[in-house]
Design a protein around this motif. Structure first.
Motif, short mmCIF file in Angstrom:
data_model
loop_
_atom_site.label_atom_id
_atom_site.label_comp_id
_atom_site.label_asym_id
_atom_site.label_seq_id
_atom_site.Cartn_x
_atom_site.Cartn_y
_atom_site.Cartn_z
N ILE A 1 -3.82 8.38 -7.79
CA ILE A 1 -3.13 8.85 -8.98
C ILE A 1 -3.24 7.78 -10.06
N SER B 1 1.11 13.09 -4.35
CA SER B 1 2.27 12.25 -4.05
C SER B 1 2.40 11.31 -5.23
N TRP B 2 3.20 10.26 -5.13
CA TRP B 2 3.23 9.35 -6.27
C TRP B 2 1.99 8.50 -6.35
N GLN B 3 1.21 8.48 -5.24
CA GLN B 3 0.09 7.56 -5.16
C GLN B 3 -1.28 8.24 -5.13
N ALA C 1 -8.52 1.76 -10.85
CA ALA C 1 -7.52 1.76 -11.90
C ALA C 1 -7.97 0.99 -13.13
N ILE D 1 5.40 5.05 -17.51
CA ILE D 1 4.53 4.07 -18.14
C ILE D 1 5.34 3.37 -19.22
N GLN E 1 0.38 -1.20 -14.31
CA GLN E 1 -0.13 0.12 -14.71
C GLN E 1 1.03 1.05 -15.03
N TYR E 2 1.96 1.10 -14.14
CA TYR E 2 3.14 1.92 -14.36
C TYR E 2 4.25 1.46 -13.43
N TYR F 1 1.67 16.50 -15.93
CA TYR F 1 0.34 16.34 -16.53
C TYR F 1 -0.74 17.13 -15.80
N GLN G 1 7.56 8.26 -12.21
CA GLN G 1 6.51 7.32 -12.61
C GLN G 1 6.62 7.11 -14.10
N PHE H 1 -7.97 1.18 -4.95
CA PHE H 1 -7.12 1.48 -6.10
C PHE H 1 -7.38 0.54 -7.27
N SER I 1 0.84 -1.20 0.00
CA SER I 1 0.00 0.00 0.00
C SER I 1 0.87 1.25 0.00
N PRO J 1 -1.24 11.64 -23.09
CA PRO J 1 -2.68 11.86 -23.02
C PRO J 1 -3.15 13.02 -23.88
N GLN K 1 6.83 13.03 -13.03
CA GLN K 1 6.13 12.41 -14.15
C GLN K 1 6.77 12.94 -15.42
N ILE L 1 -1.99 7.04 -14.11
CA ILE L 1 -1.13 7.56 -15.16
C ILE L 1 -1.43 6.82 -16.45
N PRO L 2 -1.71 7.50 -17.54
CA PRO L 2 -1.95 8.93 -17.66
C PRO L 2 -3.21 9.34 -16.87
N PRO M 1 -2.10 3.72 2.51
CA PRO M 1 -1.93 4.18 1.14
C PRO M 1 -1.58 5.67 1.09
#
Lengths: 248, 835
Positions: free
Chosen positions: B442, B477-479, B406, A237, A218-219, B530, A235, B402, A191, A243, B526, B444-445, B265
């Motif tokens: 989060i 954050s990254w998440q 997702a 991909i 996902q990434y 974005y 991050q 998530f 998590s 996008p 990223q 991505i994209p 998380p």
């Protein structure tokens, strides 16, 4: 009766054994060929994704490793025929091994050097550990599911990767006695990124985490520790996709 | 002389229709548990084609079956009873794994296998009703009324049962219901034929009772190994210590004795603390949340201050806060950590509350009983609509797990939490200077976050108080990402606190009034910033163009089209399809595509089922000329006993009539279910109330339609169709007013008013089908079973198509289309025999 069957029986048995032997050898050849094609496929995919990975090609050493490690030895018997397809495969216990393309990218993002110490959390069937073992001297890997850990140890032993050290248990606290590491791969879902793992990363080290459900990455999150100890993440991909195109 | 169906046969039809509908809803629940929700929809929609197959089967064998009517009815009743549990158990043995479907083609075969197996019970149930239609041709309205009433009772009954029993156990209740129906008809209607069936009935009764009272784990659910519950259970020392079930989901509580759970998380990379002991709570074997051990010492939960959702507490100390979606309590703990004086918390699922408040209250430190917390069971939007308070902070955090979020699986579910009108509602309850805070995963994209931004910007523009750009802060954050909307202009003081907060935790700034491009994308990098790009574009005059150019659908969600999670754009499909082999699966918004796939397969199967009897059984059905106006006598039949009389209209006319009805009925039903979810707040109760009211009143309408059917004039159909059109149009036009009015009133009156509004519409909608059937029974009774099948096929297509239309064009269009279909049906109303 016995006297008659022996001379008839033995040649058949030997013939069968030979056939088995040669078929084994033929199968190995076929696997070798398939592995070669898979590596070419990965090369082509990486070429297409170059902007995203910040590089046009993967490290030749990584591709060599992908070409060497027998993936079919790391999947269940009934999945062997799919071993060299570019797709994730089930390995039992609700776990999968990643798509080879993703494995190649993840490994490449670690920028492994021969002298590196690498830690893997979530051994699975041992395939990723084997790839790493081709590239660095010391691989440490931890798997929490006992049965998987046992199988992985067998797989790695059978395929001759003696430089992989495997342990059964919780990976959250890393492998304190072997720390710090130049690279860490976290394939088990978490998590959050365990703080102890960040701690066990050497300054200048890299940690890679695939995010997503089984069968679907996902990434990738690349965590880097700068030489001053500062942490940042990227991050990534694994495909060429933006996008938004046009003026924005 | 008219033959009348006996009361006991009607009772059996009520029971079998109730059981079939209950079975349908039950299968949805069961497959949501063992697989995933979206595949449940797909599987059930096709299984329902059992109705279509039954139509074909009856059309081709009708006379043979009618000759043995009692035997056929009893056999089918019993077959339904036992196939209901047996087919589910068989279907779950098939190693179908949806996640692999793109990788392994064999999965499609497995899926087909599941379809075929689950079609059977519906086939048997449909045989009972369809055969009765044919047997009692002149009493079709009574049988249809019984069928609809049964379905109405079934829809309420299954919800009640789901509260009392575990879903797998309910399978045996259905068996008993079927056996009961058989007993009833064998004791009264078919007393003469009882003897040949007697041993079977007794055996069934014994068997039915045996499985009902068998030990609870007699039926075990084979949950997919890839669901997160099963993944966790692989870890040594974990076990399920508690399960509860309701229509809202199966809750499983998991304790891990050897390895701590550490569910946190969105935790900052700089965090050094970890969560205290936790219990995992899964809904439908997925969507993990955690009950955290709390001893009252805030230091033990300091990790909750290391997430993006902690931001509002650092900008200003709120005196009260409203938490929407309290769940197992982590947002409440977070508020407690920041010493908030008063917390109102809303949670939809009472069983989740029960876990924290009662069963594991000691573990959770009696969190929900604290003096500063008021807990409300209810739906978030409804709570806000009726609240008369304002709050310094309204918080909505990560309501969906998530994994689900997702994979794009929510795309077809309407969601009134994140619409423009919802945002406006929330903001009206934020005190001046206070915040609305929304935290999301989060992706991505990015998909959710730009859509949320677009929705918020539109809502702010309409409120017209301040320029939206001065009221918004966003970080990530990254998440996770957190979006703050202030009721007022953001001050420089707040901005400097914001920067401090993010710096300490390595969170990235996405937007604040006056942000510069150099400040973004620093810690969690990223490829491009974005979200920052999205925020600046959406706040500029280029907003519309940005939404247009974006490769996912990020158009603001509204109450008219409340599909926040619908991100799919056709334009992007070819590009994504080309990336599927090389790791691009995650780009696919699969929920929407599965809906399309379900529609296509339903259309194909329907075409086959409707066309097949026409091809195979032309002579049997007495059709020689498909497009012509006449039906001809089947050979070898005597004129007096003929099934089809001349001048009864072409089968194509009949087909159009009944197909239109099947489509239109569900279009209206689904549109109103969606609308009433907003009025009744609670999705579950809304569906139950609307569905059962529609079905029961339609049953009454069917019963009354007999009077109208007796008239020979074609124009009689105009009456109900005109009434349906008038009522629907007036509802569409006044719905906003009605919604506004009803939301102000109390619970009971909201439900009463809703029933009163739906009843007349349902009543009229129950008429056209039996009226058409009555006409055919005079002219071409051979076609009755076939028509019954058509109606079944149309209903399946309709259910999926309605959702797609609502997503694309909104509810108003859906209702207007339904009215158009009813008018078309009226035009094609089967003609009477000239006297």
């Amino acid at each position: 009766m016995k006297k008659i069957t022996r001379p008839v029986g033995w040649p058949i048995l030997i013939g069968l054994a030979l056939l088995l032997f040669s078929s084994q050898a033929i199968a190995e050849d076929v696997f070798q060929q398939q592995r070669h094609e898979l590596v070419n496929l990965i090369k082509a995919d990486v070429e297409m994704t170059r902007d995203f990975l910040g590089q046009g090609a993967l490290d030749e050493r990584v591709l060599d490793a992908m070409g060497k490690v027998p993936r079919h030895e790391f999947v269940p018997e009934n999945q062997r025929s799919h071993a060299y397809e570019n797709r994730p495969l089930p390995i039992g216990y609700g776990q999968t091994i990643s798509q080879p393309y993703i494995v190649a990218i993840m490994t490449d993002l670690l920028k492994p050097k021969k002298t590196d110490r690498v830690l893997e959390i979530g051994t699975g069937s041992g395939y990723q550990a084997a790839i790493l073992a081709e590239l660095v001297e010391n691989v440490h890997t931890i798997e929490i599911v006992e049965e998987l850990s046992r199988q992985a140890a067998e797989n790695l032993k059978r395929t001759g990767y003696a430089n992989v050290h495997i342990r059964t248990g919780d990976g959250y606290y890393g492998w304190e006695t072997e720390a710090p590491f130049d690279g860490i791969v976290v394939t088990a879902v978490a998590s959050h990124i365990p703080p102890p793992l960040i701690k066990q990363l050497k300054p200048g080290g890299r940690m890679i985490i695939p995010v997503g459900a089984q069968f679907m990455t996902q990434y990738l999150v690349l965590v880097t520790k700068a030489s001053d100890g500062k942490i940042s993440t990227q991050q990534i991909i694994p495909v060429r996709f933006v996008p938004l195109t046009g003026t924005h | 002389m008219t033959i009348k169906p006996s009361f006991s046969l009607l009772a059996a039809i009520v029971i079998i229709s109730a059981s079939a509908l209950a079975y349908e809803i039950l299968l949805m629940r069961l497959f949501s548990i063992i697989q995933w929700h979206h595949f449940a929809t797909m599987i059930i929609s096709l299984a329902l084609l059992g109705y279509g197959i039954s139509g074909v089967f009856l059309a081709l064998n009708r006379d043979r079956l009618v000759d043995h009517f009692p035997l056929a009815i009893m056999t089918n009743l019993l077959l339904f009873s036992f196939s209901a549990p047996a087919c589910f158990l068989l279907a779950q043995q098939i190693p179908f794994s949806p996640a692999e479907i793109l990788w392994a083609p064999v999965q499609l075969l497995y899926l087909c296998g599941i379809y075929l197996i689950l079609t059977l019970p519906f086939f048997f149930a449909a045989n009972v009703v369809g055969l009765s239609f044919y047997r009692y041709q002149e009493q079709v309205s009574s049988i249809y009324a019984a069928d609809l009433c049964g379905a109405g009772i079934g829809s309420v009954g299954i919800i009640l049962l789901l509260f009392i029993l575990f879903p797998q156990k309910i399978l045996t209740v259905l068996t008993l219901a079927g056996v009961l129906a058989t007993l009833i008809v064998s004791s009264y209607a078919f007393r003469e034929q009882r003897d040949n069936m007697k041993p079977w009935i007794i055996l069934s009764l014994i068997l039915g009772l045996a499985i009902t009272f068998a030990p609870a784990d007699f039926i075990r659910l084979a949950i997919s190994p890839y669901k997160s519950l099963n993944q966790l259970l692989q870890i040594p020392g974990t076990k399920i210590i508690d399960s509860t079930s309701s229509p809202l989901g199966l809750l499983s509580v998991v304790k891990s004795t050897m390895t701590p759970l550490r569910h946190a998380p969105g935790l900052s990379l700089n965090a050094t603390t970890e969560p205290p002991e936790q219990l995992a709570v899964f809904t439908d074997a997925d969507n993990m949340t955690a009950i955290t051990r709390y001893n009252g010492n805030p230091e033990t939960i300091s990790y909750l201050d290391q997430t993006t959702s902690a931001l509002p507490y650092h900008l200003k100390q709120p005196s009260n806060t409203l938490i929407l979606g309290a769940g197992t309590g982590s947002d409440i703990l977070q508020a407690n950590y920041h010493a908030i004086k008063h917390i109102d918390a809303v949670e939809l699922n009472p069983q989740v509350i029960d876990l924290v408040k009662e069963k594991y209250a000691d573990f959770a430190g009696h969190l929900y009983d604290r003096a500063n917390i008021d807990l409300h069971v209810g739906e978030a939007r409804g709570f806000v609509a009726t609240a008369d308070k304002s709050y310094d902070l309204i918080n909505i955090s990560l309501l969906d797990a998530f994994g689900v979020s997702a994979a794009g699986l929510y795309s077809m579910a309407e969601n009134y939490l994140y619409t423009e009108q919802a945002i406006q509602d929330y903001l009206q309850h934020v005190s001046p200077g206070g915040y609305l805070s929304i935290t999301r995963w989060i992706k991505i994209p990015p998909r959710d976050e730009p859509k949320l931004l677009a929705t918020v910007v539109d809502a702010l523009k309409q409120a017209n108080a301040q320029p939206p750009g001065l009221q918004i802060i966003m970080i990530r954050s990254w998440q996770t990402s957190t979006l703050l909307v202030k009721n007022g202009v953001i001050s420089t003081e707040e901005i400097s606190r914001l920067k401090q907060f993010c710096n300490d935790r390595s969170f990235d700034l996405v937007y604040y009034p006056g942000i510069s491009d150099q400040e973004v994308n620093r810690f969690n990098i990223q490829r491009q910033p974005y979200l920052h790009q999205a925020a600046t574009a959406l706040l500029s005059t280029q907003g519309k163009a940005f939404i247009e150019d974006y490769k996912f659908n990020i158009e603001p969600a509204t109450d008219g089209r409340p599909y926040f999670f619908h991100f799919f754009k056709w334009r992007t499909l070819p590009e994504i399809a080309s990336l599927l082999d090389s790791g691009g699966v995650f780009l696919l918004e699969s929920g929407y595509l599965l809906l399309i796939a379900a529609l296509l397969q339903a259309i194909l199967a329907s075409l086959l089922l409707i066309a097949l009897p026409l091809w195979l059984g032309k002579s049997k059905l007495g059709i020689t000329n498909l497009s012509g106006t006449d039906l001809h006598l089947p050979e070898g039949r005597q004129a007096g006993k003929s099934d089809v009389k001349p001048g009864s209209g072409s089968p194509l006319r009949i087909l159009v009539y009944f197909f239109c009805l099947g489509l239109a009925f569900l279009f209206i039903e689904i549109a109103f279910i969606q609308k009433f979810i907003l009025i009744l707040h609670h999705p579950l109760y809304a569906i139950t109330v609307v569905l059962s009211t529609f079905l029961l009143t339609a049953g009454a309408g069917s019963q009354v339609s007999k009077e109208l059917s007796s008239s020979a004039a074609k124009s009689v159909i105009i009456l109900p169709v005109a009434a349906i059109s008038l009522l629907s149009i007036s509802y569409i036009m006044s719905l906003e007013f009605i919604t506004g009015f009803l939301l102000q009133t109390g619970n009971l009156s909201r439900y009463l008013f809703s029933i009163l509004l739906i009843a007349p519409l349902g009543f009229c909608m129950g008429m056209p089908f039996p009226m058409g059937l009555a006409k055919i029974s005079q002219t071409a009774p051979a076609l009755i079973p076939w028509v019954w099948g058509i109606n079944g096929c149309a209903s399946v297509i309709s259910a999926i198509l309605a959702t797609l239309i609502a997503m694309q064009f909104g509810f108003t269009v859906l209702v207007l289309l339904a009215i158009g279909l009813y008018c078309l049906a009226a035009w094609y109303f089967p003609e009477s025999t000239p006297a």
